[in-house]
Write a protein that holds these residues in place. Structure first.
Motif, PDB file in Angstrom:
ATOM      1  N   GLU A 167      24.573  40.833  48.878  1.00  0.00           N
ATOM      2  CA  GLU A 167      24.867  39.329  50.867  1.00  0.00           C
ATOM      3  C   GLU A 167      24.063  40.982  51.484  1.00  0.00           C
ATOM      4  N   THR A 168      23.907  39.441  52.272  1.00  0.00           N
ATOM      5  CA  THR A 168      22.783  40.408  53.465  1.00  0.00           C
ATOM      6  C   THR A 168      23.680  40.976  54.250  1.00  0.00           C
ATOM      7  N   VAL A 169      23.835  42.471  55.050  1.00  0.00           N
ATOM      8  CA  VAL A 169      24.966  42.626  55.983  1.00  0.00           C
ATOM      9  C   VAL A 169      23.717  43.290  57.427  1.00  0.00           C
ATOM     10  N   LEU A 170      24.247  43.750  57.855  1.00  0.00           N
ATOM     11  CA  LEU A 170      23.547  44.254  59.571  1.00  0.00           C
ATOM     12  C   LEU A 170      24.061  45.689  59.640  1.00  0.00           C
ATOM     13  N   ARG A 171      23.664  46.471  59.665  1.00  0.00           N
ATOM     14  CA  ARG A 171      23.300  47.747  59.643  1.00  0.00           C
ATOM     15  C   ARG A 171      22.722  48.114  60.812  1.00  0.00           C
ATOM     16  N   GLY A 172      23.826  48.579  62.240  1.00  0.00           N
ATOM     17  CA  GLY A 172      22.954  48.743  62.763  1.00  0.00           C
ATOM     18  C   GLY A 172      22.531  48.019  63.916  1.00  0.00           C
ATOM     19  N   GLU A 173      21.442  47.980  64.274  1.00  0.00           N
ATOM     20  CA  GLU A 173      19.948  46.960  64.739  1.00  0.00           C
ATOM     21  C   GLU A 173      19.383  46.378  63.584  1.00  0.00           C
ATOM     22  N   THR A 174      19.614  47.023  62.123  1.00  0.00           N
ATOM     23  CA  THR A 174      18.335  46.600  61.412  1.00  0.00           C
ATOM     24  C   THR A 174      19.018  45.350  59.969  1.00  0.00           C
ATOM     25  N   PRO A 175      18.442  44.247  60.420  1.00  0.00           N
ATOM     26  CA  PRO A 175      19.099  43.091  59.901  1.00  0.00           C
ATOM     27  C   PRO A 175      18.245  43.493  58.066  1.00  0.00           C
ATOM     28  N   GLY A 176      19.084  42.626  57.240  1.00  0.00           N
ATOM     29  CA  GLY A 176      18.244  42.636  56.236  1.00  0.00           C
ATOM     30  C   GLY A 176      18.652  43.211  54.806  1.00  0.00           C
ATOM     31  N   ALA A 177      19.539  44.298  55.131  1.00  0.00           N
ATOM     32  CA  ALA A 177      19.971  44.946  54.085  1.00  0.00           C
ATOM     33  C   ALA A 177      21.201  44.658  53.620  1.00  0.00           C
ATOM     34  N   VAL A 178      21.162  44.785  51.803  1.00  0.00           N
ATOM     35  CA  VAL A 178      22.471  44.092  51.483  1.00  0.00           C
ATOM     36  C   VAL A 178      23.173  45.162  50.979  1.00  0.00           C
ATOM     37  N   GLU A 179      23.654  44.632  50.469  1.00  0.00           N
ATOM     38  CA  GLU A 179      24.974  45.234  49.693  1.00  0.00           C
ATOM     39  C   GLU A 179      25.339  44.283  48.519  1.00  0.00           C
ATOM     40  N   THR A 180      25.889  44.688  47.517  1.00  0.00           N
ATOM     41  CA  THR A 180      26.778  43.888  46.575  1.00  0.00           C
ATOM     42  C   THR A 180      27.631  42.988  46.676  1.00  0.00           C
ATOM     43  N   GLY A 181      28.433  42.058  46.685  1.00  0.00           N
ATOM     44  CA  GLY A 181      29.704  41.469  46.402  1.00  0.00           C
ATOM     45  C   GLY A 181      30.603  41.821  45.977  1.00  0.00           C
ATOM     46  N   ARG A 182      32.166  40.465  45.891  1.00  0.00           N
ATOM     47  CA  ARG A 182      32.552  40.780  44.275  1.00  0.00           C
ATOM     48  C   ARG A 182      32.141  40.164  43.544  1.00  0.00           C
ATOM     49  N   VAL A 183      33.056  41.523  42.423  1.00  0.00           N
ATOM     50  CA  VAL A 183      32.057  40.897  40.827  1.00  0.00           C
ATOM     51  C   VAL A 183      33.428  39.854  40.403  1.00  0.00           C
ATOM     52  N   ARG A 184      32.599  38.595  40.155  1.00  0.00           N
ATOM     53  CA  ARG A 184      33.270  37.574  39.591  1.00  0.00           C
ATOM     54  C   ARG A 184      32.478  37.839  37.888  1.00  0.00           C
ATOM     55  N   LEU A 185      33.856  36.702  37.148  1.00  0.00           N
ATOM     56  CA  LEU A 185      33.582  36.700  35.739  1.00  0.00           C
ATOM     57  C   LEU A 185      33.295  35.077  35.631  1.00  0.00           C
ATOM     58  N   ASP A 186      32.373  35.058  35.201  1.00  0.00           N
ATOM     59  CA  ASP A 186      31.649  34.255  34.606  1.00  0.00           C
ATOM     60  C   ASP A 186      32.741  33.011  33.506  1.00  0.00           C
ATOM     61  N   PRO A 187      32.951  31.910  34.556  1.00  0.00           N
ATOM     62  CA  PRO A 187      34.217  31.130  33.878  1.00  0.00           C
ATOM     63  C   PRO A 187      33.357  29.900  32.645  1.00  0.00           C
ATOM     64  N   GLY A 188      32.701  30.487  32.607  1.00  0.00           N
ATOM     65  CA  GLY A 188      32.116  29.820  30.927  1.00  0.00           C
ATOM     66  C   GLY A 188      32.832  29.587  29.927  1.00  0.00           C
ATOM     67  N   GLU A 189      32.691  28.426  29.361  1.00  0.00           N
ATOM     68  CA  GLU A 189      33.265  28.662  27.546  1.00  0.00           C
ATOM     69  C   GLU A 189      32.954  29.845  27.113  1.00  0.00           C
ATOM     70  N   LEU A 190      33.902  30.950  26.442  1.00  0.00           N
ATOM     71  CA  LEU A 190      34.365  31.666  25.628  1.00  0.00           C
ATOM     72  C   LEU A 190      33.745  31.327  23.886  1.00  0.00           C
ATOM     73  N   GLU A 191      33.254  31.849  23.199  1.00  0.00           N
ATOM     74  CA  GLU A 191      32.666  30.936  22.083  1.00  0.00           C
ATOM     75  C   GLU A 191      34.221  31.985  21.035  1.00  0.00           C
ATOM     76  N   GLN A 192      33.924  30.921  20.202  1.00  0.00           N
ATOM     77  CA  GLN A 192      35.469  30.371  19.227  1.00  0.00           C
ATOM     78  C   GLN A 192      34.530  30.695  17.635  1.00  0.00           C
ATOM     79  N   ILE A 193      34.987  31.684  17.301  1.00  0.00           N
ATOM     80  CA  ILE A 193      34.771  32.635  16.063  1.00  0.00           C
ATOM     81  C   ILE A 193      35.330  32.050  14.908  1.00  0.00           C
ATOM     82  N   TYR A 194      34.858  31.712  13.953  1.00  0.00           N
ATOM     83  CA  TYR A 194      35.853  31.212  12.629  1.00  0.00           C
ATOM     84  C   TYR A 194      35.763  32.740  11.908  1.00  0.00           C
ATOM     85  N   ASP A 195      36.885  33.085  11.412  1.00  0.00           N
ATOM     86  CA  ASP A 195      37.459  34.679  10.803  1.00  0.00           C
ATOM     87  C   ASP A 195      38.524  34.751  10.535  1.00  0.00           C
TER      88      ASP A 195
END
Length: 129
Positions: A45-73
């Motif tokens: 995410e772009t943040v404004l630090r003082g007068e300096t635009p363009g600084a970045v920081e990490t946003g929230r950590v998200r979990l990938d909603p993709g399908e979990l692999e089904q393993i036969y065992d």
């Protein structure tokens, strides 16, 4: 001197953001064989630090909603009646490609930081004369 400190601040924020990204990528790689593990993703995410635009920081950590692999065992302790269990949704090729991209971006920010520091030092040397 403000421009030099702005450049140092911007590159520093990029270094911190890529460092966080690499940490989550390494967690994904380490847990690629953990049953039920969901891949972690992080956005910048772009943040404004003082007068300096363009600084970045990490946003929230998200979990990938993709399908979990089904393993036969059927002998696995987590297997259900059909003999399958949920693996992880981490793909090592994608994680390694993302890690390489994050590493190169980290190195680019490090070079920018070093260049700004060298320019500031050279300017100070010139002003002393």
């Amino acid at each position: 001197m403000s421009d030099f400190s702005d450049a140092l601040s911007l590159s520093s924020s990029g270094l911190q953001a890529q460092s966080q990204r690499l940490r989550h990528l390494s967690e994904n790689i380490a847990n690629s064989d953990t049953p039920g593990y969901r891949r972690k993703t992080v956005a910048f995410e772009t943040v404004l630090r003082g007068e300096t635009p363009g600084a970045v920081e990490t946003g929230r950590v998200r979990l990938d909603p993709g399908e979990l692999e089904q393993i036969y065992d059927p002998s696995h302790p987590l297997a259900d009646e059909s003999g399958t269990y949920a693996g992880s949704n981490v793909e090592l090729v994608i994680e390694l490609a993302d890690a390489r991209e994050a590493q190169r971006s980290y190195e680019a920010n490090l070079k920018m930081f070093d260049q700004a520091r060298q320019m500031s030092s050279s300017l100070m040397d010139l002003l002393r004369r």
